[in-house]
Write a protein that holds these residues in place. Structure first.
Motif, PDB file in Angstrom:
ATOM      1  N   ALA A 178       8.764   2.181  -1.218  1.00 17.25           N
ATOM      2  CA  ALA A 178       7.416   2.651  -1.525  1.00 17.25           C
ATOM      3  C   ALA A 178       6.635   2.919  -0.243  1.00 17.25           C
ATOM      4  N   THR A 179       6.773   2.045   0.740  1.00 17.82           N
ATOM      5  CA  THR A 179       6.065   2.224   2.007  1.00 17.82           C
ATOM      6  C   THR A 179       6.543   3.471   2.726  1.00 17.82           C
ATOM      7  N   ALA A 180       7.872   3.648   2.793  1.00 13.39           N
ATOM      8  CA  ALA A 180       8.432   4.789   3.506  1.00 13.39           C
ATOM      9  C   ALA A 180       8.055   6.116   2.864  1.00 13.39           C
ATOM     10  N   ALA A 181       7.778   6.112   1.565  1.00 13.59           N
ATOM     11  CA  ALA A 181       7.488   7.351   0.841  1.00 13.59           C
ATOM     12  C   ALA A 181       6.060   7.838   1.045  1.00 13.59           C
ATOM     13  N   ARG A 182       5.220   7.000   1.637  1.00  9.39           N
ATOM     14  CA  ARG A 182       3.815   7.375   1.790  1.00  9.39           C
ATOM     15  C   ARG A 182       3.532   7.900   3.196  1.00  9.39           C
ATOM     16  N   PRO A 183       2.551   8.772   3.334  1.00  8.67           N
ATOM     17  CA  PRO A 183       2.125   9.203   4.670  1.00  8.67           C
ATOM     18  C   PRO A 183       1.358   8.082   5.362  1.00  8.67           C
TER      19      PRO A 183
ATOM     20  N   LEU B 117     -16.727  -5.299   0.751  1.00  9.92           N
ATOM     21  CA  LEU B 117     -16.878  -4.125   1.601  1.00  9.92           C
ATOM     22  C   LEU B 117     -15.589  -3.316   1.699  1.00  9.92           C
ATOM     23  N   ASN B 118     -14.463  -3.922   1.326  1.00 11.97           N
ATOM     24  CA  ASN B 118     -13.194  -3.205   1.398  1.00 11.97           C
ATOM     25  C   ASN B 118     -13.091  -2.203   0.252  1.00 11.97           C
ATOM     26  N   THR B 119     -12.720  -0.980   0.569  1.00  5.11           N
ATOM     27  CA  THR B 119     -12.637   0.057  -0.466  1.00  5.11           C
ATOM     28  C   THR B 119     -11.400  -0.092  -1.332  1.00  5.11           C
ATOM     29  N   LEU B 120     -10.450  -0.939  -0.917  1.00  3.87           N
ATOM     30  CA  LEU B 120      -9.228  -1.188  -1.681  1.00  3.87           C
ATOM     31  C   LEU B 120      -9.198  -2.649  -2.112  1.00  3.87           C
ATOM     32  N   SER B 121      -8.388  -2.932  -3.126  1.00  2.00           N
ATOM     33  CA  SER B 121      -8.273  -4.310  -3.610  1.00  2.00           C
ATOM     34  C   SER B 121      -6.801  -4.697  -3.753  1.00  2.00           C
ATOM     35  N   PRO B 122      -6.069  -4.774  -2.635  1.00  2.00           N
ATOM     36  CA  PRO B 122      -4.664  -5.176  -2.723  1.00  2.00           C
ATOM     37  C   PRO B 122      -4.541  -6.619  -3.190  1.00  2.00           C
ATOM     38  N   ALA B 123      -3.499  -6.903  -3.963  1.00  2.00           N
ATOM     39  CA  ALA B 123      -3.270  -8.248  -4.484  1.00  2.00           C
ATOM     40  C   ALA B 123      -1.846  -8.678  -4.176  1.00  2.00           C
ATOM     41  N   VAL B 124      -1.567  -9.952  -4.380  1.00  2.00           N
ATOM     42  CA  VAL B 124      -0.271 -10.502  -3.997  1.00  2.00           C
ATOM     43  C   VAL B 124       0.873  -9.885  -4.786  1.00  2.00           C
ATOM     44  N   ASP B 125       0.613  -9.426  -6.002  1.00  2.00           N
ATOM     45  CA  ASP B 125       1.689  -8.929  -6.847  1.00  2.00           C
ATOM     46  C   ASP B 125       1.769  -7.414  -6.914  1.00  2.00           C
ATOM     47  N   ASP B 126       0.988  -6.699  -6.097  1.00  2.00           N
ATOM     48  CA  ASP B 126       1.068  -5.236  -6.137  1.00  2.00           C
ATOM     49  C   ASP B 126       1.194  -4.637  -4.731  1.00  2.00           C
ATOM     50  N   ARG B 127       1.881  -5.332  -3.869  1.00  2.00           N
ATOM     51  CA  ARG B 127       2.036  -4.862  -2.490  1.00  2.00           C
ATOM     52  C   ARG B 127       2.652  -3.468  -2.433  1.00  2.00           C
ATOM     53  N   ALA B 128       3.643  -3.219  -3.286  1.00  2.00           N
ATOM     54  CA  ALA B 128       4.323  -1.925  -3.274  1.00  2.00           C
ATOM     55  C   ALA B 128       3.395  -0.784  -3.666  1.00  2.00           C
ATOM     56  N   ASP B 129       2.282  -1.081  -4.293  1.00  2.00           N
ATOM     57  CA  ASP B 129       1.330  -0.054  -4.698  1.00  2.00           C
ATOM     58  C   ASP B 129       0.364   0.326  -3.573  1.00  2.00           C
ATOM     59  N   PHE B 130       0.298  -0.499  -2.527  1.00  2.00           N
ATOM     60  CA  PHE B 130      -0.690  -0.279  -1.477  1.00  2.00           C
ATOM     61  C   PHE B 130      -0.097  -0.093  -0.084  1.00  2.00           C
ATOM     62  N   GLU B 131       1.042  -0.714   0.198  1.00  2.00           N
ATOM     63  CA  GLU B 131       1.573  -0.723   1.561  1.00  2.00           C
ATOM     64  C   GLU B 131       1.832   0.689   2.064  1.00  2.00           C
ATOM     65  N   GLN B 132       1.416   0.964   3.308  1.00  2.00           N
ATOM     66  CA  GLN B 132       1.615   2.290   3.889  1.00  2.00           C
ATOM     67  C   GLN B 132       2.038   2.139   5.359  1.00  2.00           C
TER      68      GLN B 132
END
Length: 303
Positions: A107-112, A175-190
């Motif tokens: 997932a990380t490698a697929a993102r810009p 203040l963070n525009t994103l809300s990464p969580a412990v169980d959705d790392r693959a949805d956010f990691e870049q």
């Protein structure tokens, strides 16, 4: 499966230990003297890999060691017909880790790469804290408390890495525009994230002894360089610190020039991390395949 005779694998093990001792030995000396280094201690204190574990060489799945009784009792290994290797049973037990790691890396490698965060995660970690409450309380804030808070409040915070976001102060979290969580790392990691690059070291050592130690060491060395940038862009005044014998200079991300410098370095690290991420993915794919297929053993040097 390739087989390494004792003389050959001992030489490789000694070479690996000498390579990482350049980093391990100074850390152990500081620890003995109770001297903290906010840059170079990080990889030994934040991550769970101990110095002795980093020093131990592993050939990885696909290589067997001849005359290696000292490996026979290590976790993941077994001896058969005089040869010691990582067992298929150990690989199978690591299936959840392998599949989760492979999913995250893909997932990380697929993102810009996103290069607009400017290292503000470190600033958000000290937002509205007193001097004695910061993670590196021995070092003052370069702009002082009010100046640091003003930088946070005047910038768009966009941290995609949960293990950085979770250290934000309570007032900084909204203040963070994103809300990464412990169980959705693959949805956010870049791949532009400095911590995603540093975490390649974590992924590599967690896959030990299934992956070769040269890959773990490669990831460690990259993570060590990334950590230097991470702290050069941090809000702390580390001007009295030396890093590898050189004076420590800040990247002033609160300025236009500093932002440009940070983004360029961030892009360079993302480019360097990409082949390491690809190597880890290749090993994960191979290890998953070993769960369903067998291996044959032949004597000879491993490539």
């Amino acid at each position: 499966m390739e087989v390494l005779e004792r003389e050959e694998w001992q030489a490789r093990a000694a070479s690996h230990a000498a390579r990482v001792d350049a980093y391990v030995t100074p850390h152990l000396e500081r620890r003995e003297a109770r001297v903290k280094h906010p840059v170079h201690d990080f990889l030994f204190t934040y991550y769970s890999q101990r110095p002795a574990q980093l020093r131990r060489w592993h050939p990885g799945v696909g290589t067997a060691l001849a005359g290696a009784p000292e490996y026979a009792g290590l976790k993941g290994y077994a001896e058969r017909d005089g040869l010691v290797s990582v067992t298929a049973e150990h690989v199978e037990r690591q299936r959840p880790l392998l599949e989760a790691t492979r999913r995250l890396l893909r997932a990380t490698a697929a993102r810009p790469a996103q290069l607009g965060c400017f290292g503000l995660h470190e600033w958000a970690m000290v937002y509205r804290l007193a001097d004695d409450e910061t993670r590196h309380a021995d070092w003052p804030l370069r702009l002082g408390n009010e100046g640091t808070d003003a930088v946070v409040e005047s910038h768009r915070i966009a941290c995609s890495h949960f293990d950085a976001f979770r250290f934000f102060t309570d007032p900084a979290r909204p203040l963070n525009t994103l809300s990464p969580a412990v169980d959705d790392r693959a949805d956010f990691e870049q791949p532009g994230c400095l911590h995603a690059g540093m975490d390649l070291y974590k992924h590599a050592f967690r896959l030990s002894p299934m992956v070769p130690s040269d890959l773990v060491a490669d990831c460690f060395e990259l993570a060590r360089e990334i950590r230097v940038l991470d702290m050069r862009a941090a809000p702390y005044d580390l001007s009295g610190l030396e890093v590898d014998g050189r004076p420590f200079t800040p990247v002033r991300i609160e300025t236009v020039e500093g932002k440009r410098e940070y983004a360029a370095a961030q892009a360079s690290f993302a480019e360097r991390a990409a082949p390491l991420r690809a190597r880890l993915l290749t090993h994960c794919d191979h290890l998953v395949q070993t769960m369903t297929g067998g291996v044959q053993t032949r004597v000879g040097s491993a490539p």
